[in-house]
Write a protein that holds these residues in place. Structure first.
Motif, PDB file in Angstrom:
ATOM      1  N   ARG A 150       0.835  -1.207   0.000  1.00 30.38           N
ATOM      2  CA  ARG A 150       0.000   0.000   0.000  1.00 30.38           C
ATOM      3  C   ARG A 150       0.875   1.264   0.000  1.00 30.38           C
ATOM      4  NH1 ARG A 150      -5.046   2.033   1.517  1.00 30.38           N
ATOM      5  NH2 ARG A 150      -5.880  -0.063   1.737  1.00 30.38           N
ATOM      6  N   GLN A 199       1.106   4.115  -2.821  1.00 29.86           N
ATOM      7  CA  GLN A 199       0.796   5.488  -2.433  1.00 29.86           C
ATOM      8  C   GLN A 199       1.959   6.426  -2.766  1.00 29.86           C
ATOM      9  OE1 GLN A 199      -2.356   6.469  -0.443  1.00 29.86           O
ATOM     10  NE2 GLN A 199      -1.616   8.155  -1.745  1.00 29.86           N
ATOM     11  N   ASN A 209      -5.981  -4.090   4.099  1.00 34.56           N
ATOM     12  CA  ASN A 209      -6.976  -3.054   4.380  1.00 34.56           C
ATOM     13  C   ASN A 209      -6.862  -2.506   5.794  1.00 34.56           C
ATOM     14  OD1 ASN A 209      -8.093  -3.333   1.807  1.00 34.56           O
ATOM     15  ND2 ASN A 209      -9.490  -4.952   2.474  1.00 34.56           N
ATOM     16  N   HIS A 221      -8.418   0.861   6.848  1.00 38.42           N
ATOM     17  CA  HIS A 221      -8.234   2.031   5.980  1.00 38.42           C
ATOM     18  C   HIS A 221      -9.554   2.423   5.327  1.00 38.42           C
ATOM     19  CE1 HIS A 221      -3.865   2.403   6.136  1.00 38.42           C
ATOM     20  NE2 HIS A 221      -3.785   1.077   6.075  1.00 38.42           N
ATOM     21  N   ASN A 222      -9.685   3.711   5.068  1.00 34.57           N
ATOM     22  CA  ASN A 222     -10.889   4.188   4.379  1.00 34.57           C
ATOM     23  C   ASN A 222     -10.852   3.864   2.890  1.00 34.57           C
ATOM     24  OD1 ASN A 222     -11.937   5.314   6.763  1.00 34.57           O
ATOM     25  ND2 ASN A 222     -10.745   7.205   6.458  1.00 34.57           N
ATOM     26  N   THR A 223      -9.660   3.863   2.312  1.00 36.74           N
ATOM     27  CA  THR A 223      -9.507   3.602   0.878  1.00 36.74           C
ATOM     28  C   THR A 223      -8.925   2.221   0.666  1.00 36.74           C
ATOM     29  OG1 THR A 223      -9.075   5.958   0.513  1.00 36.74           O
ATOM     30  CG2 THR A 223      -8.499   4.449  -1.271  1.00 36.74           C
ATOM     31  N   ALA A 248      -8.362   0.498  -5.055  1.00 37.56           N
ATOM     32  CA  ALA A 248      -8.604   1.856  -5.547  1.00 37.56           C
ATOM     33  C   ALA A 248      -7.292   2.601  -5.762  1.00 37.56           C
ATOM     34  CB  ALA A 248      -9.489   2.624  -4.574  1.00 37.56           C
ATOM     35  N   LEU A 249      -6.331   2.379  -4.907  1.00 37.38           N
ATOM     36  CA  LEU A 249      -5.026   3.018  -5.082  1.00 37.38           C
ATOM     37  C   LEU A 249      -4.311   2.472  -6.313  1.00 37.38           C
ATOM     38  CD1 LEU A 249      -3.687   3.087  -1.396  1.00 37.38           C
ATOM     39  CD2 LEU A 249      -4.679   4.970  -2.699  1.00 37.38           C
ATOM     40  N   ARG A 264      -5.795   4.081  -9.336  1.00 29.30           N
ATOM     41  CA  ARG A 264      -5.326   5.467  -9.471  1.00 29.30           C
ATOM     42  C   ARG A 264      -3.907   5.518 -10.032  1.00 29.30           C
ATOM     43  NH1 ARG A 264      -5.851  10.550 -10.897  1.00 29.30           N
ATOM     44  NH2 ARG A 264      -4.579  11.987  -9.628  1.00 29.30           N
TER      45      ARG A 264
END
Length: 855
Positions: free
Chosen positions: A774, A778, A815, A828-830, A834-835, A838
């Motif tokens: 993650r 990020q 998560n 985690h919220n995201t 989804a990352l 992106r």
């Protein structure tokens, strides 16, 4: 070759240790050997006696009833047969047999009291008899008593007679049973019978009419000699066994000194073990192996119905568990015997005053075993342990006025008075003191020569070797609530099932009450209060650090107590507390903060964060002791846990007066011991309190950027995850400084390649670094959002393929910010998917833009 040599060396050392342990593992072996010898002699005598009884009844009395000499042989045989029958028929009753025919206890020590009684009685009788007939003879009692002493130690005409009296009575009073007199009767009768057979004249030749009588008495003399020989051997063996048994004090003293059994309690334990070993040797087949040891003696005593034997058994177990050479063996035997363990736990609930000693020793033994027990196998054990935490010293809590009701106060139990009766009468004490005064001089002569002084030293050394060691003095741990908490701590550390059992009995609430030690007790000393607080915190720490769903449940039960956070805050804020108490409190806070809601509740108690920061930032790590080091580390970990997913807590830390938080954290980055903690705190400060960072704070972050990037190149595991997370946040907070460091340092390609390699290497997330994929994704997003040209660099390192692999292998563990066993914490919220989407979107845009420019 070196490994082989080292292995051989280690095996040799281990073998020597095992051999040494084997030599010391049985301090009772000399006593066992002595008992076996005495028992073998007595059992051999018993066998001869049984054989002689059979020989007399079948051969002599059955075969020659009419031709035996009625005056001697017949009477001798009859007496011996009745004597032997009495022995044989009493052996089924152990108490009767010990009273009449047992070598053990055939002689007994009179001691001071018995010796004085004999001397006083017979010397007084002799003195009074010498004055008999004199009506005017009347003296006071004290005068009769300096006269008795002087008479004993003064030569006179009556002295030989007095000595004969004294020796005779001493001999009679020394007999503990009838074994010696009975053995003496056997020897005397057997010798008389043998002498009678030798002295009997040869019979003359009889006419043919009397030959029939000769046939009736054929082999009679040989049969009588065989019989008397067996009886003589039996008597001699009994006497030898009894005389040898007198010297049993030697192996017993040896066991007392080398077995660590001190004081009167140790003497009584060894005496009971001696009797126990003798009984075992007298049972079963003669040559059958006997399982006789201090451990079996203690366990058998513990399982008996006698409270006295239970006390001696539990005392012996306590001694054995304190001996390193026997500890492992004792624990193994006890834990494999559920009955004994259940009996041990049952004694924890003996609350009467007369059972206080046995309850204390049972608690001590249980504490030694607790590190190897699973209490689920013995129902109700935790309730019994909980009874140890009950104390009459607890302060009464004042109820709310709405709950006040009329209550009948409990009357205090009356103080028990010591009995005025003494075992020894004042007269005997006085006589004893007088004899000691006459025999032992008060002061040694000043002109003692060197030889005499050497003899005195030798005598003192001998008496020291044979003296009984003193009992161990009582300590602060000899307090039932303390022992109860030690048991709970060791149970909790041994098995998770024990932790669940502890949580079901209301023990958590009691332990939390003990943590407020300054207000909890009203009559215990300060040492006990500190020990109760420390042990309670230790158990709570173990429960709070439990992993998985069980840990979530246990932490929730701890948090249900209203005063848990305020008690921990009190401990952390009190400068008078030891570092150990603060370190334990900080570790508990760290574990409780794993819950997001609890973390927020802790942050509302400002004194907790202030105390943690003071413990973490106000000490010099280079000069800290081990306890200070642990406090420092746990305080930092607690702060890092509180900073996760909590903007409010991060702001409280950042605004705390008296600290330049960011600068101090960047300084700590230089210390490898606390690099991860400082990096985690900086990560959370950048993520949640970015808007509150000052220009000086941003400069401090810029200063450590190169160190962070270099650390990413070499670090692994959790440290690598934290450093990449910090790097990504610095990239977001000061992107220009980050880009300048990467570009000017000529490490851009190397750095991006490192991120992609780590991403490919962690396609399966682990417990100690669940977020590493993650944070890498990020970080890539932050770089490409700042400057789209970084997308080309990622393309060159096959980042798209790596992201596709992440997309195909998602994990629920990613998560969460933390994993406790198999349970995720702080979601985690995201989601990671989804990352990834992106990141691929940003790389796709730059790829399309690059193709368009080429076209």
């Amino acid at each position: 070759m070196a490994n082989a040599t080292g292995g051989k060396h280690s095996v040799q050392i281990r073998g020597e240790q095992v051999e040494a342990a084997g030599k010391m593992a049985t301090p009772e072996k000399w006593l066992n050997r002595f008992v076996r010898v005495v028992a073998l002699i007595e059992r051999t005598g018993n066998a001869l006696g049984t054989l002689a009884f059979t020989w007399a009844t079948v051969i002599l009395l059955g075969g020659y009833p009419t031709v035996l000499d009625s005056k001697k042989d017949y009477r001798f045989i009859t007496v011996i047969v009745f004597l032997e029958a009495t022995r044989m028929f009493t052996r089924d009753n152990r108490l009767d047999y010990q009273l009449f025919f047992r070598s053990r206890g055939a002689f007994r020590l009179l001691g001071w009291n018995g010796l004085l009684i004999v001397i006083v009685y017979f010397s007084a009788m002799l003195m009074l008899s010498s004055k008999r007939g004199d009506d005017s003879f009347s003296v006071p009692l004290p005068v009769v008593i300096v006269a008795i002493v002087m008479l004993v130690f003064t030569f006179s005409d009556e002295l030989p007679l007095s000595i004969v009296y004294d020796v005779s009575v001493l001999l009679l009073l020394s007999f503990g049973n009838f074994q010696i007199p009975a053995a003496t009767v056997r020897v005397v009768l057997a010798l008389a019978g043998i002498l009678h057979q030798k002295d009997e004249p040869k019979k003359e030749v009889k006419p043919d009419c009397e030959k029939k009588d000769d046939n009736d008495s054929k082999n009679l003399k040989a049969s009588l000699i065989i019989f008397y020989g067996m009886v003589l051997g039996q008597g001699i063996l009994y006497i030898v066994a009894c005389l040898l048994e007198v010297f049993s004090f030697i192996p017993r003293k040896y066991l007392i000194r080398h077995g660590g059994l001190g004081g009167q309690m140790g003497v009584e334990n060894v005496n009971l073990y001696y009797a126990y070993a003798f009984e075992k040797c007298m049972e079963g087949a003669v040559l059958a192996p006997k399982k006789i040891s201090l451990i079996t003696f203690a366990m058998d005593s513990l399982n008996s119905d006698s409270s006295r034997k239970k006390l001696y058994g539990v005392q012996m177990l306590h001694k054995l568990l304190k001996m390193e050479q026997l500890r492992t063996k004792t624990i193994t035997k006890l834990t494999n015997d559920t009955k004994t363990v259940a009996s041990l736990f049952d004694m924890l609930d003996w609350t009467s005053d007369r059972d206080s000693e046995i309850r204390l020793f049972a608690a001590k033994v249980t504490a030694e075993l607790a590190g190897s027990l699973r209490v689920v196998q013995i129902p109700g054990t935790t309730q019994l342990v909980a009874s140890l935490l009950d104390t009459d010293h607890q302060q009464t809590t004042r109820d709310h006025f709405l709950f006040i009701d009329s209550q009948v106060g409990r009357e205090d139990s009356p103080i028990q008075q010591d009995g005025m009766g003494q075992q020894n009468s004042p007269v005997l004490k006085y006589l004893k003191q007088m004899v000691i005064y006459c025999l032992i001089p008060v002061d040694e002569p000043s002109n003692v020569d060197e030889q005499n002084s050497c003899m005195v030293r030798c005598w003192k050394q001998i008496t020291k070797c044979w003296s009984v060691p003193e009992e161990e003095p009582s300590t602060d741990q000899d307090f039932l609530p303390v022992q109860g908490l030690i048991i709970l701590e060791r149970l909790a550390n041994f098995d998770l099932g024990n932790c669940m059992e502890i949580s079901r009995t209301g023990l958590i609430s009691k332990m939390i009450d003990f943590t407020s030690y300054r207000n909890h007790m009203i009559s215990t000393n300060e040492a006990h209060q500190i020990m109760l607080a420390s042990l309670s915190l230790r158990v709570l720490r173990r429960l709070a650090s439990t992993e998985g769903k069980l840990g979530v449940t246990l932490r929730q039960q701890i948090l249900e107590h209203t005063f848990i956070l305020s008690n921990l805050a009190e401990i952390m804020d009190d400068n008078g507390n030891s570092h150990e108490l603060k370190q334990l409190a900080a570790e508990i806070l760290k574990n409780l903060a794993m819950d997001r809601n609890t973390s927020a509740d802790i942050g509302h108690i400002r004194v907790i964060i202030s105390s943690l920061m003071r413990a973490f930032l106000s000490q010099d790590p280079s000069s800290s002791t081990n306890s200070n080091h642990l406090l420092w580390k746990n305080a930092g970990q607690a702060l890092a846990m509180l900073a996760m997913e909590s903007r409010d807590n991060c702001l409280v830390m950042l605004m705390e007066q008296g600290y330049v938080f960011i600068r101090q954290l960047t300084t700590m980055m230089q210390d490898d011991r606390f690099k991860c903690i400082a990096a985690s705190l900086l990560w959370n400060m950048c993520e949640h309190a970015q808007s509150e960072l000052s220009n000086s704070d941003l400069k401090e972050l810029s200063y450590i950027l190169r160190e962070v990037l270099e650390g990413i190149m070499d670090a692994e595991g959790a440290e690598l995850e934290v450093l990449i997370g910090l790097s990504s946040q610095i990239c977001q907070v000061i992107p220009e400084d980050f880009a300048r460091e990467v570009e000017h340092g000529q490490i851009k390609e190397k750095f991006i390649k490192r991120l992609v390699e780590v991403l490919n290497a962690h396609m399966k997330p682990s417990v100690h670094c669940p977020r590493i994929r993650r944070v890498i994704v990020q970080h890539a997003i932050y770089l490409m959002e700042f400057n789209s040209r970084y997308a080309n660099d990622f393309h060159k390192c096959w980042m798209v393929e790596a992201l596709s692999m992440v997309e195909r292998t998602p994990s629920r563990a990613e998560n969460y910010r933390l994993l406790s066993g198999d349970t995720g914490l702080m979601e985690h919220n995201t989601p990671l998917t989804a990352l990834v989407a992106r990141a691929k979107e940003l790389m796709g845009r730059e790829w399309v833009r690059g193709i368009s420019s080429v076209t």
